[in-house]
Design an enzyme around this catalytic site. Structure first.
Site, PDB file in Angstrom:
ATOM      1  N   LYS A  74      -4.858   0.609   0.443  1.00  0.00           N
ATOM      2  CA  LYS A  74      -4.576   1.155   1.771  1.00  0.00           C
ATOM      3  C   LYS A  74      -5.428   0.437   2.810  1.00  0.00           C
ATOM      4  O   LYS A  74      -6.608   0.143   2.562  1.00  0.00           O
ATOM      5  CB  LYS A  74      -4.867   2.659   1.770  1.00  0.00           C
ATOM      6  CG  LYS A  74      -4.472   3.389   3.051  1.00  0.00           C
ATOM      7  CD  LYS A  74      -4.728   4.886   2.911  1.00  0.00           C
ATOM      8  CE  LYS A  74      -4.383   5.665   4.169  1.00  0.00           C
ATOM      9  NZ  LYS A  74      -4.626   7.117   4.015  1.00  0.00           N
ATOM     10  N   SER A  93      -3.276  13.333   2.303  1.00  0.00           N
ATOM     11  CA  SER A  93      -2.656  12.026   2.531  1.00  0.00           C
ATOM     12  C   SER A  93      -2.465  11.169   1.293  1.00  0.00           C
ATOM     13  O   SER A  93      -1.894  10.085   1.379  1.00  0.00           O
ATOM     14  CB  SER A  93      -3.460  11.243   3.571  1.00  0.00           C
ATOM     15  OG  SER A  93      -3.350  11.842   4.834  1.00  0.00           O
ATOM     16  N   SER A 126      -0.962  10.019   5.211  1.00  0.00           N
ATOM     17  CA  SER A 126      -1.032   8.717   5.832  1.00  0.00           C
ATOM     18  C   SER A 126      -0.967   7.566   4.830  1.00  0.00           C
ATOM     19  O   SER A 126      -0.845   6.406   5.219  1.00  0.00           O
ATOM     20  CB  SER A 126      -2.356   8.618   6.613  1.00  0.00           C
ATOM     21  OG  SER A 126      -3.476   8.752   5.737  1.00  0.00           O
TER      22      SER A 126
END
EC number: 6.3.5.7
Length: 483
Positions: free
Chosen positions: A77, A176, A152
């Protein structure tokens, strides 16, 4: 069958016996990305030259001692710093930021000899639940390209679900990792707060952020967690606890396991089809010898308000460092220092980030601190006490990961309150700091549904044992999105 449909242990055996090379694995990853990412949009930055060089190096080393993660393509990420590889947090503010060091979790992946394929799209600074808040592009759900992958860590979940990488790292502040894992039909594990070092994770809400793995099955999640867990002196919130052998917990045996089912997680707002899948999962646990009953977590209704006050307050503080002076976007020709701050932040941050900074700054302001931030901290304590009391009687808690399946792109992006409500089942867990995993438990309206299994602090072993036993008795995790 794709190489990326194999279990981690199966790939490891092929590499050990030289039936497969790391270069072949890495080539397969980049071919899959080339063939699918124009539709998915999971990656922001590819690490192709360095990844291929690393693969050749691993193939030539001929080392007999190869760890389980050796040679596996992994995505990271884009809020975890990676030495020499652009780290943007999906924000214009950091569009050209090239870190000079690795965060601890990334460094541990390199030590395990996984190959970093690239950096994955996300909601800007991890603020969002749909991956529509990225400054660069929208990521799409591999199961239905008109729907969100969740956020996210939507890029991480989408990349795993699309077979672009073998596994990925995400970060979880209020859900997330777990929510996008549920939306994309993969496994997402949020460890206990402090189990995995946050050093090198660009901070959103420091008392909530936690790094964890997203994988295709529970066994792989256990192996990935084993690699990244552990104390780190560079992170003041890192817990100095013993790390057990998580794989040894995957016995398939849950006889006598005591399960609590929070009634607040199956009440108003939960899609009837999602509830049906969760009830079917509980029946499956019964068939495996576990026992369950309803339990109450009475302060759940206050969780979302509590979370957004605390997380936004911490975001306001953490993001103050992005001022146009030291790094990131700098406004051209400012009139003075205040104008530099104002214009740099106005131009660099997106709408959702600005919304949370403003909310957090207000909550921390003179005259309002006690009424909002302090009160939210007091309610957080009550929420944690709900979990403490439940775990006096139950080994795990079980419920849906999200109240609905993935929603259409654009449907909620203009309605932040509705968007925030999607995290009702995950936020209380984050506020309490306890571990939880989302595993596939079927489909509703053709889209994946996630089952959330919540455990006691630092009892990831029991969470993984329950998830593995359930997974092994069903076929849901074997379903693949067709692209």
């Amino acid at each position: 069958m794709s190489l990326f449909d194999l279990r981690l242990s199966e790939v490891h055996n092929r590499l050990q016996h030289k039936d497969l090379s790391v270069s072949e694995l890495v080539d397969a990853s980049f071919r899959r990305i080339e063939g699918t990412d124009d539709r998915i949009g999971a990656f922001l930055t590819l690490n192709e030259e360095a990844a291929r060089a690393e693969a050749r190096k691993l193939d030539e080393s001929g080392s007999a001692e190869r760890g389980l993660l050796h040679g596996l393509p992994v995505g990271v990420k884009d809020n975890m710093v990676t030495e020499g590889l652009r780290t943007t947090c999906a924000s214009k503010f950091l569009a050209n930021y090239n870190p000079i060091y690795d965060g601890t979790a990334v460094a541990k992946l390199r030590e395990a000899e996984s190959v970093i394929i690239g950096k994955l799209n996300m909601d800007e600074f991890a603020m969002g639940g749909s991956n529509e808040n990225s400054a660069f592009k929208v990521t799409r759900n591999p199961w239905d390209l008109t729907r969100v992958p969740g956020g996210s860590s939507g890029g991480s979940a989408a990349a795993v679900a699309a077979g672009q990488v073998y596994y990925a790292l995400g970060s979880d502040t209020g859900g997330s990792i777990r929510q996008p894992a549920a939306y994309c039909g993969v496994v997402g594990l949020k460890p206990t707060y402090g189990l995995v070092s946050r050093f090198g994770l660009v901070a959103f809400a420091s008392s909530l952020d936690q790094i964890g793995p997203i994988t295709k099955n529970v066994e792989d999640a256990a192996f990935a967690l084993q690699a990244i867990a552990g104390h780190d002196s560079r992170d003041s919130t890192s817990a100095n606890v013993d790390i057990p052998d998580y794989a040894s917990a995957l016995t398939g045996d849950v006889k006598g396991l005591r399960i609590g089912v929070p009634k607040e997680y199956l009440g108003a707002g939960i899609d009837p089809e999602v509830k049906s899948r969760v009830m079917e999962a509980l029946k499956q646990f019964e068939a495996l010898g576990a026992v369950w009953e309803e339990v109450s977590l009475p302060h759940t209704d206050y969780a979302i308000a509590t979370y957004y006050l605390l997380a936004s307050s911490e975001a306001s503080s953490n993001l103050a460092r992005f001022d146009g002076v030291r790094y990131g976007v700098r406004a051209s020709d400012p009139d003075n220092l205040i104008d530099l701050y104002r214009r740099s932040r106005s131009e660099g941050f997106g709408a959702e980030v600005k919304r949370r900074i403003m909310l957090g700054t207000y909550a921390l302001s003179s005259g309002y601190y006690d009424a909002y931030y302090k009160k939210a901290q007091q309610v957080r304590t009550l929420i944690k006490q709900d979990f403490d009391q439940a775990f006096e009687k139950y080994d795990i808690l079980v419920g849906p990961t999200a109240p609905t399946t993935a929603f259409p792109i654009g449907e909620q992006v203009g309605d932040p309150l509705t968007m925030y409500l999607n995290d009702i089942c995950t936020i209380p867990v984050s506020l309490a700091g306890v571990p939880a995993i989302s595993v596939p438990c079927g489909f509703a309206d053709g889209m994946p549904v996630g089952l959330q299994i919540i455990g006691k602090p630092f009892d990831e072993a029991t969470v993984l044992r329950a998830a593995h036993a359930y997974e092994g008795s069903t076929e849901h995790h074997k379903a693949r999105a067709e692209l």
